[in-house]
Design a protein around this motif. Structure first.
Motif, PDB file in Angstrom:
ATOM      1  N   LEU A 142      -1.911 -11.938 -13.218  1.00  0.00           N
ATOM      2  CA  LEU A 142      -2.008 -12.829 -12.072  1.00  0.00           C
ATOM      3  C   LEU A 142      -1.082 -14.029 -12.204  1.00  0.00           C
ATOM      4  O   LEU A 142      -0.874 -14.764 -11.235  1.00  0.00           O
ATOM      5  N   ARG A 143      -0.546 -14.238 -13.409  1.00  0.00           N
ATOM      6  CA  ARG A 143       0.372 -15.338 -13.632  1.00  0.00           C
ATOM      7  C   ARG A 143       1.464 -14.862 -14.585  1.00  0.00           C
ATOM      8  O   ARG A 143       1.181 -14.238 -15.603  1.00  0.00           O
ATOM      9  N   ARG A 144       2.700 -15.142 -14.217  1.00  0.00           N
ATOM     10  CA  ARG A 144       3.810 -14.730 -15.074  1.00  0.00           C
ATOM     11  C   ARG A 144       4.298 -15.928 -15.885  1.00  0.00           C
ATOM     12  O   ARG A 144       4.705 -16.942 -15.341  1.00  0.00           O
TER      13      ARG A 144
ATOM     14  N   HIS B 242       6.867 -17.151 -11.227  1.00  0.00           N
ATOM     15  CA  HIS B 242       5.903 -18.238 -11.408  1.00  0.00           C
ATOM     16  C   HIS B 242       5.769 -19.065 -10.125  1.00  0.00           C
ATOM     17  O   HIS B 242       6.754 -19.485  -9.527  1.00  0.00           O
ATOM     18  N   GLY B 243       4.519 -19.260  -9.710  1.00  0.00           N
ATOM     19  CA  GLY B 243       4.255 -20.056  -8.518  1.00  0.00           C
ATOM     20  C   GLY B 243       4.281 -19.285  -7.222  1.00  0.00           C
ATOM     21  O   GLY B 243       4.070 -19.869  -6.158  1.00  0.00           O
ATOM     22  N   VAL B 244       4.545 -17.976  -7.276  1.00  0.00           N
ATOM     23  CA  VAL B 244       4.629 -17.161  -6.059  1.00  0.00           C
ATOM     24  C   VAL B 244       3.328 -16.381  -5.907  1.00  0.00           C
ATOM     25  O   VAL B 244       3.054 -15.454  -6.671  1.00  0.00           O
ATOM     26  N   GLY B 245       2.516 -16.774  -4.931  1.00  0.00           N
ATOM     27  CA  GLY B 245       1.268 -16.083  -4.653  1.00  0.00           C
ATOM     28  C   GLY B 245       1.438 -15.052  -3.553  1.00  0.00           C
ATOM     29  O   GLY B 245       2.542 -14.848  -3.032  1.00  0.00           O
ATOM     30  N   PRO B 246       0.370 -14.373  -3.160  1.00  0.00           N
ATOM     31  CA  PRO B 246       0.470 -13.343  -2.124  1.00  0.00           C
ATOM     32  C   PRO B 246       1.004 -13.878  -0.795  1.00  0.00           C
ATOM     33  O   PRO B 246       1.870 -13.266  -0.173  1.00  0.00           O
TER      34      PRO B 246
ATOM     35  N   THR C  71       9.739  -6.710 -14.631  1.00  0.00           N
ATOM     36  CA  THR C  71       8.639  -7.575 -15.053  1.00  0.00           C
ATOM     37  C   THR C  71       8.161  -7.145 -16.434  1.00  0.00           C
ATOM     38  O   THR C  71       7.799  -5.977 -16.612  1.00  0.00           O
ATOM     39  N   PRO C  72       8.182  -8.038 -17.404  1.00  0.00           N
ATOM     40  CA  PRO C  72       7.728  -7.652 -18.752  1.00  0.00           C
ATOM     41  C   PRO C  72       6.291  -7.152 -18.728  1.00  0.00           C
ATOM     42  O   PRO C  72       5.433  -7.679 -18.020  1.00  0.00           O
ATOM     43  N   GLY C  73       6.028  -6.112 -19.514  1.00  0.00           N
ATOM     44  CA  GLY C  73       4.691  -5.546 -19.548  1.00  0.00           C
ATOM     45  C   GLY C  73       3.700  -6.459 -20.247  1.00  0.00           C
ATOM     46  O   GLY C  73       4.014  -7.096 -21.249  1.00  0.00           O
ATOM     47  N   ILE C  74       2.491  -6.508 -19.711  1.00  0.00           N
ATOM     48  CA  ILE C  74       1.435  -7.335 -20.316  1.00  0.00           C
ATOM     49  C   ILE C  74       0.157  -6.506 -20.492  1.00  0.00           C
ATOM     50  O   ILE C  74      -0.883  -7.050 -20.877  1.00  0.00           O
TER      51      ILE C  74
END
Length: 404
Positions: A387-389, A236-240, A349-352
């Motif tokens: 795009l957002r976790r 969370h909060g980590v962009g490219p 990373t949990p699947g979405i």
């Protein structure tokens, strides 16, 4: 007698030191007790690197080579030396006190690098090349932002001194509206008006081109970062841009970072002891990689505004009497610990991928989902697209869809 000396030379352990430059590298050799043996200069070509390694090996068994600038001018030599099985150690430039005491020259710096490798003062392994592409894209994207900012500032300054008719028409516009209007200009009027309008039109078009260039580079950077470390990108909060900076700072070989405390110190997020006598305290670190420190700061700001756990933590710390700066320092240290785990271990990373198809099969709109969870529709859309976790929201969303 000569054969005995050659045999003794072949058996002794030696350490190398390299002072790197754009066109040459200066190589020094010392014995395992610190004695100076020889030094020489070589060109930064394949033949020069081979000659430098042969020069080192001619004086004995090379235990380690300290190289100054392994990620810049010394990258070529480091690559060749490691491919030949040599242990390469990253060496910082000598401190200013030592330079004032003994002076500065290529042989002096090369011998200093060799002594740093011998003494153990330098222990860090150089970064590998797996993040070289990310570094290149990141630097290009940052330069595009800087150039765009410079062009926008030029537009503002030009409008300040422009003729009143131009200033009154375009000076009140802001942001994209001003850029689009100036890019569509057809300069007319006297010589002064034509010149000023032509300059503004050129600058506006430059801004639009740089914006498109930055968007394309960011998209490519996002793809590279996600492929390289999906767990880091999903935090969370980590962009490219933030993820790329942390990867560039840490390097592609995480084993070079031994503990999360050392990573925090590398990012300038670890408190530094500042005690003396009866005074026992710590101060904020002013060292480390300031770009990585800025990346942690941006993550902290994003979480303070959009993460419920962080907002609750900030509320507790505020009630305890801490200032906003103190809270951000604490958050940066905690975030550094989390980022170290993402960089050094495989974070699943949990699947979405099932969320959007499941919602669409039940004919549920984003607005209905957002109203149920008390968030904006864009938040649900970003969670669905990865795009957002937000693991808690994703789990609750999935359970709600399955029960609907």
């Amino acid at each position: 007698m000569t054969s005995e000396v050659a045999e003794e030379t072949a058996e002794q352990d030696v350490f190398g030191g390299v002072d790197s430059h754009a066109d040459t590298v200066h190589v020094a050799v010392i014995s395992d007790n610190g004695g100076h043996l020889a030094d020489a200069e070589f060109t930064t070509t394949a033949a020069g690197y081979a000659a430098a390694l042969a020069f080192l090996s001619a004086h004995g068994h090379v235990r380690a080579i300290g190289v100054e600038g392994t990620a810049s001018y010394g990258a070529g030599f480091t690559r060749v030396a490691r491919s030949h099985g040599h242990q390469v150690i990253e060496v910082n430039r000598p401190d200013r006190a030592e330079r004032r005491r003994i002076g500065k020259s290529d042989p002096i710096d090369a011998y200093a690098a060799a002594r740093a490798a011998l003494s153990g003062r330098a222990q860090a392994a150089p970064k590998d090349e797996t993040v070289a592409g990310i570094r290149a894209l990141h630097n290009a994207a940052r330069s595009a932002v800087k150039a765009r900012t410079a062009a926008l500032n030029q537009i503002t300054h030009t409008l300040i001194t422009a003729p009143e008719s131009i200033r009154a028409r375009y000076g009140q516009l802001k942001g994209t509206a001003r850029t689009d209007a100036l890019a569509r200009l057809r300069p007319t009027g006297d010589a002064v008006h034509v010149a000023v309008l032509t300059a503004l039109k050129s600058l506006a078009r430059r801004v639009k081109e740089l914006t498109a260039e930055h968007d394309a580079l960011t998209k490519a950077l996002d793809s590279e970062v996600t492929t390289h470390n999906p767990g880091l990108r999903a935090a969370h909060g980590v962009g490219p841009d933030t993820a790329a900076q942390l990867l560039v700072t840490a390097g592609g070989n995480p084993e070079r970072m031994r503990t999360e405390a050392s990573f925090a110190a590398l990012c300038g997020a670890a408190p530094v002891p500042a005690s003396s006598g009866r005074t026992n305290r710590h101060r904020l670190s002013r060292g480390g990689d300031r770009a990585a420190n800025a990346a942690l700061y941006r993550i902290a700001l994003v979480r303070m505004s959009s993460d419920s756990h962080t907002r609750a933590y900030v509320a507790r710390q505020t009630a305890a009497g801490r200032t906003k700066k103190e809270i951000i320092r604490l958050l940066k240290r905690a975030i550094a610990r989390e980022m170290f785990r993402c960089l050094t271990t495989t974070v699943t990373t949990p699947g979405i991928a099932d969320l959007r198809p499941l919602r669409q099969t039940k004919n549920i709109t984003l607005t209905a989902v957002a109203q149920h969870f008390g968030v904006w529709p864009t938040t649900i859309s970003r969670v669905e697209r990865g795009l957002r976790r937000d693991d808690d929201l994703a789990h609750a969303y999935r359970d709600w869809l399955q029960a609907a």
